[in-house]
Design a protein around this motif. Sequence first.
Motif, PDB file in Angstrom:
ATOM      1  N   PRO A 173      -4.619  -2.069  -6.268  1.00 37.08           N
ATOM      2  CA  PRO A 173      -5.455  -1.716  -7.430  1.00 37.08           C
ATOM      3  C   PRO A 173      -6.293  -0.481  -7.124  1.00 37.08           C
ATOM      4  O   PRO A 173      -6.671  -0.241  -5.971  1.00 37.08           O
ATOM      5  N   TRP A 174      -6.579   0.313  -8.139  1.00 37.46           N
ATOM      6  CA  TRP A 174      -7.313   1.563  -7.965  1.00 37.46           C
ATOM      7  C   TRP A 174      -8.764   1.277  -7.618  1.00 37.46           C
ATOM      8  O   TRP A 174      -9.446   0.491  -8.264  1.00 37.46           O
TER       9      TRP A 174
ATOM     10  N   GLY B 204       0.811  -1.210   0.000  1.00 41.07           N
ATOM     11  CA  GLY B 204       0.000   0.000   0.000  1.00 41.07           C
ATOM     12  C   GLY B 204       0.843   1.259   0.000  1.00 41.07           C
ATOM     13  O   GLY B 204       0.583   2.210  -0.752  1.00 41.07           O
ATOM     14  N   CYS B 205       1.867   1.272   0.842  1.00 34.23           N
ATOM     15  CA  CYS B 205       2.732   2.446   0.923  1.00 34.23           C
ATOM     16  C   CYS B 205       3.477   2.676  -0.384  1.00 34.23           C
ATOM     17  O   CYS B 205       3.821   3.821  -0.719  1.00 34.23           O
TER      18      CYS B 205
ATOM     19  N   GLU C 220     -15.532  11.710  -3.490  1.00 30.39           N
ATOM     20  CA  GLU C 220     -14.897  10.532  -4.067  1.00 30.39           C
ATOM     21  C   GLU C 220     -15.180   9.338  -3.155  1.00 30.39           C
ATOM     22  O   GLU C 220     -14.652   9.261  -2.049  1.00 30.39           O
ATOM     23  N   GLU C 221     -16.051   8.465  -3.620  1.00 30.08           N
ATOM     24  CA  GLU C 221     -16.377   7.270  -2.839  1.00 30.08           C
ATOM     25  C   GLU C 221     -15.300   6.216  -3.089  1.00 30.08           C
ATOM     26  O   GLU C 221     -15.205   5.651  -4.172  1.00 30.08           O
TER      27      GLU C 221
ATOM     28  N   ALA D  51      -5.495   2.753  -0.428  1.00 34.46           N
ATOM     29  CA  ALA D  51      -4.436   3.705  -0.079  1.00 34.46           C
ATOM     30  C   ALA D  51      -4.902   5.113  -0.454  1.00 34.46           C
ATOM     31  O   ALA D  51      -5.403   5.323  -1.560  1.00 34.46           O
ATOM     32  N   VAL D  52      -4.734   6.041   0.473  1.00 28.21           N
ATOM     33  CA  VAL D  52      -5.173   7.423   0.254  1.00 28.21           C
ATOM     34  C   VAL D  52      -3.957   8.333   0.319  1.00 28.21           C
ATOM     35  O   VAL D  52      -3.241   8.359   1.320  1.00 28.21           O
ATOM     36  N   LYS D  53      -3.730   9.077  -0.764  1.00 28.37           N
ATOM     37  CA  LYS D  53      -2.605  10.006  -0.830  1.00 28.37           C
ATOM     38  C   LYS D  53      -2.987  11.331  -0.186  1.00 28.37           C
ATOM     39  O   LYS D  53      -4.097  11.830  -0.397  1.00 28.37           O
ATOM     40  N   PRO D  54      -2.071  11.926   0.611  1.00 27.44           N
ATOM     41  CA  PRO D  54      -2.371  13.243   1.200  1.00 27.44           C
ATOM     42  C   PRO D  54      -2.610  14.290   0.121  1.00 27.44           C
ATOM     43  O   PRO D  54      -1.794  14.474  -0.769  1.00 27.44           O
TER      44      PRO D  54
END
Length: 491
Positions: A284-285, A278-279, A306-307, A436-439
């Motif tokens: 997968p998107w 993840g990092c 964004e769900e 995974a969520v990008k800042p």
Amino acid sequence: MLLVLLFYICACSADEEADYSLAVDSLGELIPLERSYYGNLSAFADKMEAKLSTIRRALSKMRPVLEAAEDKQERFVGNPLHAYSLLRHQHHDWPNWLDFVEESVGAEEIKHFRSLELLLPSRADIADAAFGLKQIRDMYGQTERDMAIGLLDGQQHNVQLTAMDCWSLGKHYFHLKSFVQASVWLGLAADRYNVSEEDIYAVQGFHRVELWQLQAGSLMRQSRNDDALAVIIGALEKLPFDMRLLSLRSRLENRWLVRPRLDYEEDPLPAVTDVQRGCRGEYPWKSRLHCRFSWRPSFYARLKVEEVLLDPYIVLYHDVVSGKEMELLKDYGRTNLTHDSLRSGLSAKHCALPESLPLVQSLHQRLWDMTGLSLNGSESWLITNYGIGGFLGLHKDYFDEIEEELQGDNRLFTIQIFLSNVSQGGYTVFPNLEVAVKPQAGTALVFYNLLDSLVGDTRTRHFGCPVIDGDKWIATKFLSAKEQTLRRRGQ
């Protein structure tokens, strides 16, 4: 500038440590401190003609780094290699320069050096910085050699670690009895050692013979005696009459004081974990971006939503706070950040945000209008700033056993607002869900922590990935399960 530094001195006691490495904002305090030390040494050099050659050449090495730091301060201290080099330089180099210049000539400069000594990074700062670099290495599959040349997770940065930086890391790992890592860093230090700089190295207590001895010692403790002997033989080609090296070669050749040879094999690299995937951006998107309108008596707006996942519910609200509001939140954090030494798995500083602030009340109303979630009756907002390799270990936000102060309540939702962009790293990852969520500055991450039965949802365990490059700020709020239930009953 001097008044600011004197204020910091007065604000600190001899027993307190600044914990510079744990927040990029704290690392920024080292730039004016570096400028003060640099200027003081420069003034001293003008009075010390006999030592002018050595001192001036040292200054010429420091000057480009300092100017680069001042030109783009946040970018500079946001880079872990620049930050480590700066910490190591201030922790180790400046006290040694003090010993070098402490003579009757230049008494004024010496007094100024002493007045600032309390502000220098501590041994704990160096250890924290080394730990942060280790987190980057392990999480992103880096090699020590890649890190030394500034190659971080596939991106080349305009910075390299010096011989003294590598020497410092080698000693750190040697004292931790991590002899494999120690031998690699010490080997890199030997590769970077510049004989023409030996007079400057000597001021810092950095000597070739000690480097070779420690490098050989780290190899011997891995039972790699032949490799240790090769290091010493190579060293004797440069210093053939050094008695310390001759004695160590004799012991190695005759097997004196050498442990019995064992079968040695470096541990294979462990399998990549779901957290590491993840990092590294290998999930997968999963998301769908759409806009919708939200209407309440006090609020009508088009929302960018964004769900990310529907079960459990994970959603991103973009452009939740303005640039000005993010700066106000960070400004409050800058004057109140502390390190919670009792909380393990957190490499950062944080502080609670008073609910009475007008900005907090405005934010509560806005998020209620956007999400329908009540932010009243919940725990305070937590402002967090991450440092070198800053991360938050795998954890859950809900409680398995309800703590007494919560009076039977639990954390139904988490809202995490990103207050800055991050150049590399710093993702929030949910390994059980491969999310995974990008800042992204101004974006709010909202997710359920509990199942419909109000039992904790183990799938929502998450991890704050180490920051590679950048200044990560977040604001976090845990929403009361009781408050949401009472709201629904009252509707």
